[in-house]
Design an enzyme around this catalytic site. Structure first.
Site, PDB file in Angstrom:
ATOM      1  CE  LYS A  33      -7.969   1.006   6.665  1.00 37.49           C
ATOM      2  NZ  LYS A  33      -9.181   0.251   6.436  1.00 37.49           N
TER       3      LYS A  33
ATOM      4  CG  HIS B  65      28.512  -4.924   0.433  1.00 36.72           C
ATOM      5  ND1 HIS B  65      29.728  -5.061  -0.192  1.00 36.72           N
ATOM      6  CD2 HIS B  65      27.571  -5.255  -0.477  1.00 36.72           C
ATOM      7  CE1 HIS B  65      29.528  -5.472  -1.433  1.00 36.72           C
ATOM      8  NE2 HIS B  65      28.233  -5.595  -1.639  1.00 36.72           N
TER       9      HIS B  65
ATOM     10  CG  ASP C  74     -12.172   0.659   3.903  1.00 39.78           C
ATOM     11  OD1 ASP C  74     -11.772   0.047   2.893  1.00 39.78           O
ATOM     12  OD2 ASP C  74     -11.452   0.903   4.893  1.00 39.78           O
TER      13      ASP C  74
END
Ligand code: NAP
Length: 520
Positions: free
Chosen positions: A308, A131, A349
């Site tokens: 975007k 780990h 959109d």
């Protein structure tokens, strides 16, 4: 085969009984007895726990016995001798797996006690685990080889914290380039996808908890999330992948709506939340990682804040297809990876907003020509809506708190602008709120004076939480027609679904899923 393992992390036998019952009822395929969680740990207590577990599962669900070292995430700080004795006892009791830390397995005590017991217990397999709670392993491939060298029959378990989604690719590559029993995934929010994709990539086990309180590692999902939201039972090596790229991403409803529709259409597709931090650089690196691994089978993405613009730049740099209106808006909310591995960019959109408006008004897009429209806000959503309305020739006036931003947007799309103090003078047939005013938890706020609302208006609020904002309530009282933000959200989802799959999704199912998420 990938087993869905559920940790039983109880402080006493009573709590363990309840957890075992809940885990089995939820569909656990392996139970991991995390004995380091038991208070006053003794060999006798572990023997009882093993017997009870076997009885409860009627021997049909395999058992892993773990007594995790405190240094590697164990709950209690129990001495090495006791931890090894517990694993030895578990093997002698016919448990299917015992999990020992690789580092500790190399000690003389472990070698002396565990090796002979494992030789005499052919039913029991050894899991050797490593780990790293801080970051990636320096060299995960070398560590994997070292573990197998130490015990060729062991199942290597390599688990590390992903500090960025891009850290997950080490785990994906190791799973891709190895075979046989091995357990590989990442911890932390950035590692979430690796826990889900463990099944697609053939990790021997992935872990999920009964509920959030019972999680034994950072980022562990609940069985309900894994099986419900992330369609765990239908994932296989051929599953096509989609996802929403965002930062933050936890609030996104897109995984819920797309996965509900994939399930409805019985499609072998899965939609993931993809937390991509680090702005444009993080975005580019993530997309390049995806494009260079076509075997991951990613086919498309939704893209939202703050990526975007980065998505548009990325596709431009790759010479991919860009839908003309997405280019004009300067923002992309959908990416499709075509069959040659090239990205294409779209914006759903603006169409979502236009469709929500025209269907409520009972008109076509052409009828919007010359219609006086007041748009409040000059941010991302406003930009897409103004671009769409300007494309169909509406008469737009943009109102914004920061007048300079309204001015710039108006200049780009050749329309009027004003400050919010001019709102009482609005004379429009269509009023659209593109600000966050009125959004949960500030549900008593409205961006528009009540007395300005008229019967012959159509009022559209892009805010979708709550579904009926104060602005929409007051508009209804004034006798105006209203369009809610959920309609736009559903429309952009429907258009993305069509781009992702070529098929129509069930709009009512999307709406029901959104309402279920928002108001449950
Ligand atoms: P954005 O780019 O951050 O823009 C926020 C806009 O709200 C700006 O015009 C800002 O004015 C204005 N604003 C924020 N707080 C204000 C306040 N207290 N007073 C006056 N103006 C304020 O955000 P966005 O991406 O455009 O999103 C805006 C809203 O759209 C979201 O809150 C969400 O509810 C909604 N939305 C809906 C959908 C859907 O599908 N229905 C999708 C995405 C977003 P300044 O320029 O002066 O800062």
């Amino acid at each position: 085969m990938t087993y869905l393992a559920v940790p039983i992390a109880a402080k006493d036998l009573d709590q363990a009984r309840r957890q075992i019952k809940a885990a089995l009822a939820a569909g656990a395929e392996i139970l991991e007895l995390r004995t380091d969680y038991l208070e006053d740990l003794t060999i006798d207590l572990v023997k009882k726990l093993i017997t009870e577990t076997k009885n409860a599962t009627e021997q049909s669900v395999p058992i892993i016995v773990t007594c995790r070292d405190h240094k590697q995430g164990g709950a209690g700080a129990y001495p090495e001798q006791l931890r090894i004795e517990i694993l030895t006892e578990a093997a002698m009791n016919g448990c299917d797996f015992i999990d020992c830390e690789y580092e500790n397995f190399l000690s003389a005590a472990a070698q002396e006690m565990l090796k002979p017991v494992l030789a005499e217990s052919p039913k029991t397999r050894l899991i050797l685990s490593a780990h790293n709670f801080k970051s990636r392993f320096e060299d995960i491939n070398r560590l994997y080889q070292d573990i197998l060298k130490a015990c060729p029959t062991a199942i290597p378990k390599l688990v590390y914290t992903a500090n960025h989604i891009n850290d997950c690719f080490d785990a994906f590559d190791l799973l891709r380039n190895s075979s046989g029993g091995r357990i590989v995934f990442c911890m932390g929010e950035a590692g979430l996808t690796s826990r889900i994709l463990a099944k697609k990539l053939g990790s021997f086990v992935t872990f999920a908890s009964i509920n959030e309180e019972a999680a034994t590692a950072p980022g562990q999902l609940t069985i309900e999330q894994l099986k419900g939201l992330y369609r765990y039972d239908s994932i296989d090596a051929d599953t096509e992948l989609f996802g929403v790229i965002a930062d933050p991403v936890g609030h996104s409803l897109s995984p819920a709506i797309h996965n509900a529709c994939f399930a409805d259409g019985d499609m072998n597709k899965l939609y993931l939340p993809l937390l991509v931090e680090g702005g444009g650089q993080g975005f580019d690196k993530f997309l390049n990682n995806i494009l260079s691994r076509e075997w991951l089978n990613f086919k498309g993405f939704s893209v939202t804040i703050p990526h975007k613009q980065s998505a548009l730049n990325f596709v431009r740099a790759k010479n991919g297809f860009i839908e003309p209106l997405a280019e004009k808006i300067g923002a992309v909310n959908t990416l499709i990876i075509d069959k040659d591995g090239k990205p294409a960019a779209y914006n759903t959109d603006y169409a979502a907003a236009l469709d929500a408006i025209t269907s409520t008004m009972g008109i076509t897009r052409a009828d919007l020509k010359g219609l006086p429209v007041a748009v409040i806000g000059a941010g991302g959503v406003s930009r897409a809506i103004v671009a769409g309305l300007s494309d169909v020739g509406a008469g737009i006036r943009i109102y914004n708190r920061t007048v300079e931003k309204a001015k710039n947007l108006a200049a780009e799309f050749n329309c009027d602008f004003a400050g919010l103090d001019d709102l009482p003078n609005v004379d429009a047939r269509l009023l659209i709120n593109c600000t966050s005013i009125g959004m949960h938890p500030n549900i008593d706020a409205t961006p528009f004076p009540q007395e300005g609302l008229k019967k012959d208006m159509v009022v559209f609020d892009t805010v979708y939480n709550p579904a009926e904002t104060l602005l929409l309530k007051q508009a209804k009282q004034a006798g105006a027609k209203t369009v809610d933000g959920i309609s736009m959200f559903v429309n952009q989802g429907l258009a993305q679904f069509k781009l992702f799959t070529g098929e129509e999704a069930d709009a009512a199912l999307m709406r029901k899923t959104i309402v279920g998420c928002l108001f449950s």
